[in-house]
Design a protein around this motif. Structure first.
Motif, PDB file in Angstrom:
ATOM      1  N   MET A   1       0.832  -1.193   0.000  1.00 26.61           N
ATOM      2  CA  MET A   1       0.000   0.000   0.000  1.00 26.61           C
ATOM      3  C   MET A   1       0.872   1.251   0.000  1.00 26.61           C
ATOM      4  N   ARG A   2       0.340   2.324  -0.539  1.00 25.07           N
ATOM      5  CA  ARG A   2       1.096   3.564  -0.596  1.00 25.07           C
ATOM      6  C   ARG A   2       0.925   4.318   0.714  1.00 25.07           C
ATOM      7  N   ASP A   3       2.014   4.854   1.205  1.00 27.12           N
ATOM      8  CA  ASP A   3       1.955   5.675   2.396  1.00 27.12           C
ATOM      9  C   ASP A   3       1.953   7.155   2.059  1.00 27.12           C
ATOM     10  N   ASN A   4       2.462   7.486   0.886  1.00 23.86           N
ATOM     11  CA  ASN A   4       2.520   8.884   0.488  1.00 23.86           C
ATOM     12  C   ASN A   4       1.478   9.145  -0.583  1.00 23.86           C
ATOM     13  N   TYR A   5       0.519   9.987  -0.269  1.00 25.75           N
ATOM     14  CA  TYR A   5      -0.553  10.245  -1.215  1.00 25.75           C
ATOM     15  C   TYR A   5      -0.431  11.628  -1.856  1.00 25.75           C
ATOM     16  N   GLY A   6       0.757  12.148  -1.953  1.00 23.82           N
ATOM     17  CA  GLY A   6       0.945  13.418  -2.642  1.00 23.82           C
ATOM     18  C   GLY A   6       1.258  13.147  -4.102  1.00 23.82           C
ATOM     19  N   TYR A   7       0.297  13.381  -4.980  1.00 28.53           N
ATOM     20  CA  TYR A   7       0.480  13.047  -6.383  1.00 28.53           C
ATOM     21  C   TYR A   7       0.607  14.315  -7.213  1.00 28.53           C
ATOM     22  N   PHE A   8       0.508  14.163  -8.525  1.00 31.16           N
ATOM     23  CA  PHE A   8       1.027  15.160  -9.436  1.00 31.16           C
ATOM     24  C   PHE A   8       0.400  16.538  -9.296  1.00 31.16           C
ATOM     25  N   GLU A   9      -0.882  16.657  -8.893  1.00 30.73           N
ATOM     26  CA  GLU A   9      -1.460  17.979  -8.942  1.00 30.73           C
ATOM     27  C   GLU A   9      -1.424  18.726  -7.628  1.00 30.73           C
ATOM     28  N   GLU A  10      -1.168  18.066  -6.523  1.00 25.43           N
ATOM     29  CA  GLU A  10      -1.280  18.724  -5.236  1.00 25.43           C
ATOM     30  C   GLU A  10      -0.327  19.910  -5.086  1.00 25.43           C
ATOM     31  N   ASP A  11       0.847  19.826  -5.711  1.00 22.37           N
ATOM     32  CA  ASP A  11       1.809  20.906  -5.557  1.00 22.37           C
ATOM     33  C   ASP A  11       1.529  22.076  -6.484  1.00 22.37           C
ATOM     34  N   GLN A  12       0.513  21.953  -7.336  1.00 28.02           N
ATOM     35  CA  GLN A  12       0.236  23.027  -8.275  1.00 28.02           C
ATOM     36  C   GLN A  12      -1.198  23.525  -8.196  1.00 28.02           C
ATOM     37  N   LEU A  13      -2.018  22.957  -7.322  1.00 25.55           N
ATOM     38  CA  LEU A  13      -3.385  23.422  -7.207  1.00 25.55           C
ATOM     39  C   LEU A  13      -3.392  24.871  -6.749  1.00 25.55           C
ATOM     40  N   GLY A  14      -4.341  25.615  -7.281  1.00 27.03           N
ATOM     41  CA  GLY A  14      -4.433  27.012  -6.925  1.00 27.03           C
ATOM     42  C   GLY A  14      -3.714  27.917  -7.914  1.00 27.03           C
ATOM     43  N   LYS A  15      -3.007  27.319  -8.889  1.00 31.90           N
ATOM     44  CA  LYS A  15      -2.298  28.159  -9.856  1.00 31.90           C
ATOM     45  C   LYS A  15      -3.283  28.786 -10.841  1.00 31.90           C
ATOM     46  N   PHE A  16      -4.471  28.197 -10.985  1.00 31.15           N
ATOM     47  CA  PHE A  16      -5.474  28.743 -11.878  1.00 31.15           C
ATOM     48  C   PHE A  16      -6.248  29.855 -11.177  1.00 31.15           C
ATOM     49  N   THR A  17      -6.449  30.964 -11.851  1.00 28.23           N
ATOM     50  CA  THR A  17      -7.345  31.989 -11.351  1.00 28.23           C
ATOM     51  C   THR A  17      -8.751  31.695 -11.855  1.00 28.23           C
ATOM     52  N   ASP A  18      -9.745  32.337 -11.216  1.00 21.36           N
ATOM     53  CA  ASP A  18     -11.115  32.131 -11.664  1.00 21.36           C
ATOM     54  C   ASP A  18     -11.275  32.500 -13.132  1.00 21.36           C
ATOM     55  N   LEU A  19     -10.628  33.609 -13.545  1.00 20.78           N
ATOM     56  CA  LEU A  19     -10.767  34.051 -14.922  1.00 20.78           C
ATOM     57  C   LEU A  19     -10.193  33.035 -15.898  1.00 20.78           C
ATOM     58  N   SER A  20      -9.013  32.485 -15.592  1.00 22.48           N
ATOM     59  CA  SER A  20      -8.408  31.492 -16.494  1.00 22.48           C
ATOM     60  C   SER A  20      -9.236  30.217 -16.537  1.00 22.48           C
ATOM     61  N   LEU A  21      -9.789  29.835 -15.381  1.00 21.83           N
ATOM     62  CA  LEU A  21     -10.639  28.640 -15.366  1.00 21.83           C
ATOM     63  C   LEU A  21     -11.880  28.836 -16.224  1.00 21.83           C
ATOM     64  N   SER A 329     -12.956  20.912  -9.209  1.00 22.22           N
ATOM     65  CA  SER A 329     -12.785  19.775 -10.119  1.00 22.22           C
ATOM     66  C   SER A 329     -12.132  20.215 -11.429  1.00 22.22           C
ATOM     67  N   ALA A 330     -12.520  21.406 -11.901  1.00 22.26           N
ATOM     68  CA  ALA A 330     -11.939  21.905 -13.157  1.00 22.26           C
ATOM     69  C   ALA A 330     -10.435  22.099 -13.018  1.00 22.26           C
ATOM     70  N   GLU A 331      -9.981  22.546 -11.842  1.00 25.12           N
ATOM     71  CA  GLU A 331      -8.539  22.683 -11.629  1.00 25.12           C
ATOM     72  C   GLU A 331      -7.831  21.362 -11.863  1.00 25.12           C
ATOM     73  N   ARG A 332      -8.413  20.279 -11.342  1.00 27.44           N
ATOM     74  CA  ARG A 332      -7.779  18.974 -11.487  1.00 27.44           C
ATOM     75  C   ARG A 332      -7.870  18.463 -12.923  1.00 27.44           C
ATOM     76  N   ILE A 333      -9.004  18.693 -13.558  1.00 25.51           N
ATOM     77  CA  ILE A 333      -9.171  18.242 -14.939  1.00 25.51           C
ATOM     78  C   ILE A 333      -8.157  18.930 -15.853  1.00 25.51           C
ATOM     79  N   PHE A 334      -8.038  20.253 -15.733  1.00 28.71           N
ATOM     80  CA  PHE A 334      -7.117  20.988 -16.602  1.00 28.71           C
ATOM     81  C   PHE A 334      -5.668  20.701 -16.216  1.00 28.71           C
ATOM     82  N   GLN A 335      -5.433  20.441 -14.933  1.00 29.64           N
ATOM     83  CA  GLN A 335      -4.076  20.066 -14.525  1.00 29.64           C
ATOM     84  C   GLN A 335      -3.664  18.752 -15.181  1.00 29.64           C
ATOM     85  N   LEU A 336      -4.619  17.807 -15.245  1.00 31.93           N
ATOM     86  CA  LEU A 336      -4.342  16.528 -15.902  1.00 31.93           C
ATOM     87  C   LEU A 336      -4.149  16.728 -17.403  1.00 31.93           C
TER      88      LEU A 336
END
Length: 605
Positions: A1-21, A329-336
């Motif tokens: 099992m994984r002990d570390n659940y920090g994956y690809f988007e957690e370090d970049q969430l919040g980089k999107f502004t409402d306008l860009s989203l 959710s859109a932040e994660r979708i566009f991050q992916l």
């Protein structure tokens, strides 16, 4: 099992502004702009009907109910006409809402279908490093929960927000037209409303972002736990897994409660401002009525308009939760969708018409983590039509060689050539059609035997039966009730380990690649199936360049050349006869193998 659940988007969430989203969300819906335009036009009809109703009430009160000048019959006739007009507007408002919902659902479903398709196609093009760092449960969350949140926003929020915005502006316009003094007094509360909404926006976005993150963690843990439930039970890890899940669930529960507390403050504040507005109207408007500066009908209309004014305010507060969840959710979708972990493609990828199947590694350096190379200055040349066996302890780099040959990864330095052409200059799809891979774990898809063998290819029944004969699978298939049309269960539950291996050889024969790779393909075959497997291997090897990573002596002896590897380097090489008489690592592996009475060694051949 994984002990570390920090994956690809957690370090970049919040980089999107409402306008860009919002710009990117609008881009997703651009192909379906006509449906959105029709919904907006219907909004004007719906809002117009709704705003006319309080004014009809004012006319009824002032002109017919309290106005004693006209004759009773005239007043009753006037009330009748106003009542009919009131009902007609209600019917038009209902029909407008009905058609609008149909259009929005159709448009929302089309947008989400397009988005889900874009995400799935994008995932298929990402390289294996991405999937090593991101578990399947998290990616499934992106394609299901997050897409559904976006769908709800498209269908029940965007045009509703437009409706409510027009309604609020329309109500303010009517109020200023009717009595600008009273409207101005009510507008003094607007800064409080705007401030309350902005405060809620900031807290709600953060709350929903955390909820989506922890929901993805729960999905990832569940996917891994349920897929490995046999291992959990075997090693009595039930309590440990339960504790880990309880911890994840408790964190998710706490984040959900935080979001509820935010709403618990926001909603009562909205109701409080509504009560203050009503009180202001009753106090100021009532004094105006008593002073003869305002009619009772106008006061009733003001109260009705304020009810309509705070109805969208309440709805906005409720819909806002959907918007914030969808934006998270859109932040994660566009991050992916923005992830670009793909192997570079040549400007003009080559698809050679023919070739011999010569393989060459030139000074190759590669590591899954660049600072820890698995292969360093690795060189190897395999002549066409030769069979090469690679043996060595676990972690010596055997499977890495195969992964590089299939171009699942690119080397950090050096070249890998196929018939003198660098793999990076070849079309990846063509390359993988030329390299057949048989692994220890064979994936059998839900479907018929024919579908599992041919996959996307086409062959006649006669050709397919010839393939089954060479793969030593024909006898087994003929015994099945429906033959080639027999459906097999997910994961190949209806096949033994040996039969799955034979089916994998049948797939290779159906594709006819020029290079064959066996990656410990016979490691788990039972002795009864070993003879059939050896025959299938012999038929499959014919006329191809073959690379074998095997634990069975019979398979290794068939090789023209043998490499012994350790630490990513070739420490010994030669034919079986040459290496068997030399006092080197290969001879020691043979000794261990013989001591095991023909069984597989745990760390070598």
């Amino acid at each position: 099992m994984r002990d570390n659940y920090g994956y690809f988007e957690e370090d970049q969430l919040g980089k999107f502004t409402d306008l860009s989203l919002w710009r990117r969300i609008v881009f997703l819906g651009r192909p379906y702009w006509l449906g959105a335009l029709l919904a907006v036009l219907l909004s004007l009809v719906v809002v117009g009907c709704g705003l006319s109703l309080p004014y009809l009430i004012r006319l009824a009160v002032d002109d017919f109910i309290l106005n004693t000048g006209p004759a009773p019959a005239t007043r009753l006739a006037g009330l009748k006409h106003l009542a009919l007009a009131f009902c007609a507007l209600m019917v038009f408002e209902f029909l407008g809402n009905f058609v609008q919902v149909l259009i929005l659902e159709w448009t929302g479903q089309r947008i989400m279908h397009r988005t889900r398709q874009m995400m799935f196609v994008h995932l298929l093009r990402l390289d294996l490093k991405f999937f090593h760092r991101n578990p399947a449960g998290r990616l499934v969350t992106r394609l299901t929960n997050d897409i559904q949140n976006m769908h709800e926003m498209f269908t029940s929020v965007i045009v509703t927000l437009f409706n409510d915005g027009i309604k609020l502006l329309g109500i303010l316009g009517v109020l200023f037209w009717m009595n600008w003094h009273l409207a101005l007094a009510i507008c003094l509360l607007l800064p409080l409303m705007v401030g309350n909404t902005l405060w809620f926006s900031r807290l709600a976005r953060d709350a929903f972002r955390q909820i989506r993150t922890h929901l993805a963690k729960i999905n990832s843990f569940l996917q891994e736990s349920l897929s490995g439930v046999a291992l959990i039970q075997l090693f009595r890890r039930e309590e440990s897994s339960q504790g880990q899940f309880s911890q994840l669930n408790q964190v998710f529960f706490a984040k959900a409660l935080y979001q509820i507390r935010v709403f618990a403050v926001f909603m009562p504040l909205t109701e409080l401002m509504s009560a203050l507005s009503i009180g202001t109207i009753l106090w100021y408007g009532g004094s105006q009525v008593m002073g003869g500066k305002m009619t009772i009908g106008m006061l009733v209309a003001f109260l009705s308009y304020m009810r309509l004014f705070f109805q969208p305010m309440r709805e906005l507060s409720q819909k806002y939760s959907i918007v914030q969840s969808a934006l998270a959710s859109a932040e994660r979708i566009f991050q992916l969708l923005d992830s670009r972990e793909t192997l570079p493609l040549a400007a003009k990828p080559l698809r050679p018409a023919s070739g011999k199947g010569e393989i060459e590694f030139k000074e190759v350096r590669f590591g899954y983590e660049p600072e820890h190379p698995v292969l360093d200055r690795f060189s190897l040349k395999i002549p066409p039509g030769q069979t090469l066996a690679i043996v060595g302890a676990t972690g010596s780099g055997k499977t890495t060689i195969i992964s590089l040959l299939e171009r699942f990864y690119d080397p950090d330095a050096g070249e890998i050539l196929l018939d003198g052409v660098d793999l990076r200059d070849l079309d990846p799809n063509w390359l993988r059609s030329q390299v057949g891979l048989v692994m220890q774990d064979v994936l059998i898809m839900p479907g018929t035997i024919r579908e599992n063998i041919l996959l996307d290819g086409e062959k006649s029944d006669a050709a397919l039966w010839q393939i089954l004969e060479k793969a030593q699978l024909a006898r087994f298939v003929r015994q099945l009730p429906e033959g080639l049309a027999t459906r097999v269960g997910e994961g190949g539950a209806d096949f033994s380990a040996g039969q799955r291996q034979l089916l994998a050889f049948a797939r290779i024969l159906a594709r006819e690649p020029r290079i064959l790779v066996l990656d410990e393909a016979t490691a788990s075959v039972d002795p009864e199936s070993e003879m059939l497997t050896e025959r299938a291997i012999e038929a499959t090897f014919a006329g191809r360049t073959n690379i074998v990573i095997a634990h069975r002596l019979s398979t290794i002896r068939r090789a023209d050349h043998i490499l012994v590897m350790a630490g990513g380097k070739i420490i010994e090489q030669g034919s079986h006869a040459e290496l068997a008489v030399a006092n080197g690592p290969y001879r020691r592996l043979l000794t261990i193998f013989s001591a095991g009475s023909g069984a597989r060694t745990e760390n070598g051949v």
